[in-house]
Design an enzyme around this catalytic site. Structure first.
Site, short mmCIF file in Angstrom:
data_model
loop_
_atom_site.label_atom_id
_atom_site.label_comp_id
_atom_site.label_asym_id
_atom_site.label_seq_id
_atom_site.Cartn_x
_atom_site.Cartn_y
_atom_site.Cartn_z
N LYS A 185 -4.19 4.24 -6.25
CA LYS A 185 -3.10 3.31 -5.88
C LYS A 185 -3.75 2.19 -5.07
CE LYS A 185 -0.52 2.11 -3.15
NZ LYS A 185 -0.48 0.74 -2.63
N GLY A 216 1.25 -1.97 -7.43
CA GLY A 216 2.59 -2.39 -7.00
C GLY A 216 2.60 -2.64 -5.51
N PRO A 219 5.46 0.13 -0.36
CA PRO A 219 4.75 1.19 0.38
C PRO A 219 5.14 2.59 -0.12
CG PRO A 219 5.86 -0.33 1.90
CD PRO A 219 6.28 -0.73 0.52
N GLY A 222 2.52 4.58 -2.30
CA GLY A 222 1.53 5.37 -1.57
C GLY A 222 2.17 6.58 -0.90
N GLU A 260 -10.48 6.80 6.15
CA GLU A 260 -11.51 5.83 6.54
C GLU A 260 -10.77 4.65 7.15
OE1 GLU A 260 -14.84 6.00 6.25
OE2 GLU A 260 -14.95 7.90 5.19
N GLU A 394 -8.49 -4.37 16.64
CA GLU A 394 -9.25 -4.88 15.49
C GLU A 394 -8.63 -6.21 15.08
OE1 GLU A 394 -8.84 -2.69 11.80
OE2 GLU A 394 -11.01 -2.74 11.54
#
Ligand code: NAD
Length: 492
Positions: A185, A216, A219, A222, A260, A394
């Protein structure tokens, strides 16, 4: 010539052109539309999971031999090689991958496939453990046992957009090596490279259902993968916040979770290092792939007495060496960031740096030379303190923070004062001293004097930077389950 169509691949069949709505993928440098991607549905995800489950439970693939899996990996590598310029053009147009990142964007993923093909032959698929002597009424009896590494099962692979081929193949290659089946995905911002890759993999004679890809923007696509009881493992590359959601949702089925996630890596310049030599490393996150790299060392730690000299050398390096523009120009080494919303988030963080008292040494705005595209100037903040937002969060844009430290202990303390622990770096003239400092840093990797090894060594995070490791044999282990088979030679 019309736009090239891109299609999803489910249960050995293509779904695309005309069968689903599509959504546009812009070129981040020009804002022109590169192509349209299929808007997959939750039904597509359900069908892909069912196909992968069937292929795992009833198909031949999980029992394929290492040689058969190696042959598939080699075929994928050769297929990418044959379309290399197509991949390169897409990486530049849809991901603003500038020329200098091509090794990581294109060559490294191809090498990684060859590497996986080689290591499936020597991987410890089955190992006997030492014989155990067990006392019985009739005397001592030998109990033998072997540890078998079984494929983990149906895998949900959710890679990201910043290094699309690299992050996708870091999941697909070990999953194939281990004999798993999979549903990929892609990130909504990076589906085209994965769909081109699907065209390569579709030619590799895998049984239907072993490899599926659904694209796609929702959300839920997923989330459905993570929640499904028919999926055994999820491997995700993305942000810490989505990683936490995935881990919570996966707990319901005790799915294997491999994450990750993000980083806030520190580059420690030891006091024996030369500032001029260190400046290119210090400047690198301000231009390398526009700062959109999980392991980029965005906190640069420098001895207090060398702080001002390093700031000056870093700014001078940027002024001399960084060329901002459309990455379609091969002389450009700083392109745009991926989307307008990412630029807005970066600008908010830059504003926080100013408000919290960091010194803006260069950049901080939008380049006047680029009226279109999601560009941010290469930006360096000096005299940053580790409690500031720019040193904690980040940024994922071309922004470097330079922080002074007092001695090695202080540098280690600052480097470790982060919720994340993905990577780190040390610049020194004394490698043994560098290794001693490296062992004190709580990150999944530390590179001394710019060293990296992305093919054979494990890559992944301590703390909130993730769970599990990618790379070489370590990555293949993540796609296996340990099974013990014990036996007595005679009846009990
Ligand atoms: P993101 O967290 O926004 O992830 C988006 C992806 O997650 C999309 O595919 C989306 O559909 C999916 N998603 C959203 N909600 C979900 C849910 N509840 N369940 C399952 N899937 C869901 O991250 P991003 O912007 O794609 O990636 C950028 C991040 O990736 C950065 O933090 C970067 O550091 C990190 N990254 C890490 C590595 C690494 O190897 N550690 C490599 C590259 C990038």
């Amino acid at each position: 010539m019309g736009e090239r169509p891109y299609r999803m691949f489910i249960d050995g069949a293509w779904i695309g052109a005309g069968e689903r709505p599509t959504y546009p993928i812009p070129n981040p440098a020009t804002e022109e539309i590169v192509a349209h991607a299929p808007e997959g549905t939750r039904g597509d995800v359900g069908r892909a999971i069912a196909a992968a489950r069937r292929a795992f439970d009833h198909g031949p693939w999980p029992r394929s031999t290492p040689a058969e899996r190696a042959a598939v990996l080699l075929k994928i590598a050769d297929g990418i090689q044959a379309r290399k310029e197509q991949f390169r053009a897409l990486l530049v147009a849809a991901h603003a991958a500038e020329a200098m990142t091509h090794v990581l964007q294109l060559e490294t993923p191809i090498y990684s496939l060859y590497n996986h093909a080689e290591l499936v032959g020597s991987f410890p698929w089955e190992e006997e453990v030492p014989t155990l002597m067990v006392p019985t009424k009739r005397g001592m009896m030998e109990t033998h046992a072997a540890v078998v590494r079984q494929p983990a099962g149906v895998c949900a692979l959710i890679p990201t957009w910043n290094f699309p081929l690299f992050t996708t193949l870091n999941k697909i290659a070990p999953a194939i090596a281990a004999g798993c089946t999979m549903v990929v995905k892609p990130s909504p911002w990076g589906p085209l490279v994965d769909l081109l890759l699907a065209e390569v993999i579709a030619e590799c004679d895998l049984p239907p259902g072993v490899f599926n890809v659904v694209t796609g923007q929702a959300p839920e696509l997923g989330a459905d993968l993570v929640e499904s009881a028919a999926v055994d493992k999820v491997s995700f590359t993305g942000s810490v916040s989505t990683g936490k959601k995935i881990m919570r949702a996966a707990a319901e089925t005790l799915k294997r979770v491999h994450l990750e996630l993000g980083g806030k890596s520190a580059l420690v310049i030891l006091d024996d290092a030369d500032v001029e030599t260190a400046a290119p490393s210090a400047a690198s996150p301000a231009f390398f792939h526009a700062g959109q790299g999980c392991a980029l060392m965005t906190r640069v730690l420098v001895p207090r007495k060398k702080h001002d000299a390093l700031v000056a050398a870093t700014v001078a390096f940027i002024e001399k060496k960084v060329k901002l523009g459309d990455p379609a120009d091969p002389t450009v080494n700083l392109g745009p960031v991926i989307r307008e919303e990412r630029r807005a988030a970066i600008e908010t963080l830059i504003a926080s740096g100013r408000e919290q008292g960091a010194v803006l040494a260069t950049g901080g705005g939008r380049p006047a030379s680029q009226p279109r595209g999601y560009f941010v100037e290469p930006t360096v903040f000096a005299n940053v303190r580790n409690h500031m937002t720019i040193a904690r969060e980040e940024i994922f844009g071309p922004v470097v923070s330079i922080l002074p430290f007092d001695d090695d202990d202080d540098a280690v303390r600052i480097a470790n004062a982060s919720e994340m622990g993905l990577y780190g770096g040390i610049v020194t003239n004394d490698v043994e001293r560098g290794k001693r400092v490296a062992r004190r840093i709580r990150t999944g990797g530390v590179g001394i004097n710019n060293a990296t090894n992305l093919l054979h060594a494990p890559f992944g995070g301590f703390k909130q930077s993730g769970i599990g490791r990618e790379g070489g044999v370590y990555g293949v282990h993540e796609f296996t389950e340990l099974q013990t088979i014990a036996w007595n030679v005679s009846g009990s």
